[in-house]
Design an enzyme around this catalytic site. Structure first.
Site, PDB file in Angstrom:
ATOM      1  N   SER A 116       0.840  -1.193   0.000  1.00  0.00           N
ATOM      2  CA  SER A 116       0.000   0.000   0.000  1.00  0.00           C
ATOM      3  C   SER A 116       0.876   1.243   0.000  1.00  0.00           C
ATOM      4  O   SER A 116       2.101   1.157   0.027  1.00  0.00           O
ATOM      5  CB  SER A 116      -0.902   0.003   1.226  1.00  0.00           C
ATOM      6  OG  SER A 116      -0.112   0.294   2.368  1.00  0.00           O
ATOM      7  N   LYS A 117       0.226   2.397   0.012  1.00  0.00           N
ATOM      8  CA  LYS A 117       0.923   3.689   0.029  1.00  0.00           C
ATOM      9  C   LYS A 117       1.903   3.786   1.179  1.00  0.00           C
ATOM     10  O   LYS A 117       2.972   4.378   1.075  1.00  0.00           O
ATOM     11  CB  LYS A 117      -0.103   4.821   0.159  1.00  0.00           C
ATOM     12  CG  LYS A 117      -0.776   5.150  -1.155  1.00  0.00           C
ATOM     13  CD  LYS A 117      -0.995   6.647  -1.277  1.00  0.00           C
ATOM     14  CE  LYS A 117      -1.038   7.032  -2.714  1.00  0.00           C
ATOM     15  NZ  LYS A 117      -2.171   7.301  -3.393  1.00  0.00           N
ATOM     16  N   ARG A 118       1.496   3.226   2.307  1.00  0.00           N
ATOM     17  CA  ARG A 118       2.299   3.214   3.518  1.00  0.00           C
ATOM     18  C   ARG A 118       3.712   2.662   3.264  1.00  0.00           C
ATOM     19  O   ARG A 118       4.670   3.015   3.933  1.00  0.00           O
ATOM     20  CB  ARG A 118       1.540   2.316   4.493  1.00  0.00           C
ATOM     21  CG  ARG A 118       1.894   2.289   5.907  1.00  0.00           C
ATOM     22  CD  ARG A 118       0.681   1.785   6.705  1.00  0.00           C
ATOM     23  NE  ARG A 118       0.174   0.497   6.205  1.00  0.00           N
ATOM     24  CZ  ARG A 118       0.681  -0.681   6.509  1.00  0.00           C
ATOM     25  NH1 ARG A 118       1.720  -0.768   7.304  1.00  0.00           N
ATOM     26  NH2 ARG A 118       0.151  -1.789   6.020  1.00  0.00           N
ATOM     27  N   HIS A 119       3.826   1.745   2.321  1.00  0.00           N
ATOM     28  CA  HIS A 119       5.131   1.145   2.018  1.00  0.00           C
ATOM     29  C   HIS A 119       5.888   1.909   0.939  1.00  0.00           C
ATOM     30  O   HIS A 119       6.916   1.465   0.457  1.00  0.00           O
ATOM     31  CB  HIS A 119       4.956  -0.292   1.535  1.00  0.00           C
ATOM     32  CG  HIS A 119       4.186  -1.150   2.488  1.00  0.00           C
ATOM     33  ND1 HIS A 119       2.913  -1.602   2.217  1.00  0.00           N
ATOM     34  CD2 HIS A 119       4.495  -1.611   3.710  1.00  0.00           C
ATOM     35  CE1 HIS A 119       2.484  -2.328   3.239  1.00  0.00           C
ATOM     36  NE2 HIS A 119       3.420  -2.346   4.160  1.00  0.00           N
ATOM     37  N   GLY A 120       5.325   3.049   0.547  1.00  0.00           N
ATOM     38  CA  GLY A 120       5.994   3.823  -0.503  1.00  0.00           C
ATOM     39  C   GLY A 120       5.557   3.405  -1.902  1.00  0.00           C
ATOM     40  O   GLY A 120       6.140   3.836  -2.883  1.00  0.00           O
TER      41      GLY A 120
END
Ligand code: GLU
Length: 434
Positions: free
Chosen positions: A209-213
């Site tokens: 997800s976005k959280r992982h870049g």
């Protein structure tokens, strides 16, 4: 003839995962002198996003994954936009209705699944047979009441009619393989070969997800990642070079590509690895190349066209093209000073020291020479009982407002003697007033 396809849905900005799949399509087609086809799966009207199609083209263009056939490129298997193929899906759905293999249900058409036994197919990723019990399946919609097909139906019809030899896609489709295999059989068609890519996960093993870049593919471009580094990074997601090499070009990947080099486990998306790789690629570029790359990257930047002397100073110090901006701002813009930065230096009588610094600089023979500059301020540090480090850091802060810059003397030479003197003057004013 090897024919592979990328089948994105225009439901938003293409995700980095789409670029990742495109890489394997492109490489496999190139390796086998085959064809790479782009098919737009725009059958979900509710999720359609204007502009998404253009971004799909832009992404593939940027990365250089040139496709041979697609909505904006002629081919003998079009149309390549599913919304323009509704007649085709209807014809095949009617055929199933006639054969008694499908039935109408509240305006939609459903395929009758055979729930007996199991389905076995061979997956090229992992080179293994996969068995799925047919009892896990339900009769499924092939044509919705809005007369658009479902993915489950259209992928089979199109992959067959477009003579796709190898379907390379995400592994979320494995559990539906009985549907597809039964559909192929109901038309008497030979299924293509399948390669279901490993699951993309973040470094904490949760769904990417976005959280992982992970974000839109073009975002990486905006953030200053360069094309060959991003491609190299994508190649290492779930796949590895047979030699174990971590840094390799797209051409090299084409030469050695084999499905057997996919990892069995999930593919970990590690953004720090991408940053590292990007830095490596930047360091390996020659100065001219990096200058060109940066010049294209910078928009409305006062340094455009004037980068050449700065390149050798920053090459070792940036991981992304965007890192160039804060690191070199002081060459182009007015400096913002901050008292907190001066406080990090152990210099008590700051104003007095700055006055002396200005005098000494003014006394240097122009053009300033590195050795004289260095010996002058080493001596001054000793005379004033300041550490040599703080002495030079002070000069650094005067010219840049920062404690970290490219090498000091080289930076001063680029800035020029007059500007340097002026900045020390500005610093004196600033310190007086703060
Ligand atoms: N439209 C599907 C998707 O975006 C394509 C999957 C496939 O490659 O078959 O997930």
């Amino acid at each position: 003839m090897i024919r592979v396809r990328l089948a994105p849905s225009p439901t938003g900005s293409p995700h980095i995962g789409t670029a990742w799949q495109a890489l394997f399509d492109y490489v496999f087609a190139k390796k086998n002198s085959g064809k790479f086809i782009l098919r737009l799966e725009d059958t979900d009207q509710a999720r359609f996003v204007e502009g998404s199609e253009a971004e799909i083209y832009e992404t593939l263009n940027w990365l250089g994954f040139e496709y041979d056939e697609g909505p904006n490129k002629d081919g003998n298997f079009g149309p390549y936009r599913q919304s323009q193929r509704l007649e085709i899906y209807k014809k095949y759905a009617d055929e199933l209705l006639e054969k008694g293999l499908a039935y109408e249900d509240e305006g939609a058409i459903r395929f009758k699944i055979n729930k007996e036994g199991s389905t076995t197919y061979h997956d090229l990723v992992g080179d293994k047979d996969i068995v799925i019990e047919n009892s896990t399946q339900e009769d499924f919609v092939i044509i919705k009441s809005d007369s658009y097909p479902t993915y489950n139906f259209a992928n089979v019809i199109d992959d067959h009619l477009m003579e796709i030899s190898h379907v390379i896609r995400g592994n979320e489709y494995i559990s539906s393989m009985p549907k597809y295999i039964q559909l192929y059989a109901s038309f008497g068609w030979e299924p293509p070969q399948f390669a279901h890519l490993p699951l993309l996960v973040g470094s904490d093993r949760s769904k990417l997800s976005k959280r992982h870049g992970a974000k839109g593919a073009l975002e990486f471009k905006k953030e200053g990642f360069i094309k060959p580094a991003l491609i190299n990074f994508l190649a290492l997601l779930g796949w590895s070079h047979p030699s174990g090499s971590e840094i390799f070009s797209l051409e090299e990947m084409v030469e050695v590509f084999d499905f057997k080099n996919f990892n069995q486990s999930s593919a970990y998306f590690d953004i720090t690895k991408l940053e590292w790789l990007n830095g490596e690629y930047i360091r390996r570029m020659d100065d001219k190349e990096l200058e060109k790359e940066l010049d294209e990257y910078l928009v409305d930047h006062p340094g455009k066209g004037k980068l050449a002397p700065i390149i050798p100073l920053v090459k070792e110090r940036i991981k992304k093209l965007s890192d160039f901006i804060p690191l070199t701002d002081f060459f182009f813009d007015k400096v913002e000073y901050d008292m907190e930065v001066f406080k990090k230096l152990s210099i008590k009588n700051l104003s007095e020291i700055l006055e002396k610094l200005l005098q000494k600089l003014d006394g240097l023979k122009k053009p300033w020479e590195a050795s004289e500059f260095e010996s002058t301020f080493r001596k001054m540090a000793e005379d004033e009982s300041i550490s040599v480090r703080d002495m030079f850091q002070l000069i650094r802060v005067c010219i840049s407002g920062q404690l970290v810059t490219p090498p000091l003397f080289e930076s001063i030479k680029i800035l020029g003697e007059d500007k340097t003197l002026a900045r020390v003057g500005e610093t004196i004013e600033f310190v007086k007033n703060n």
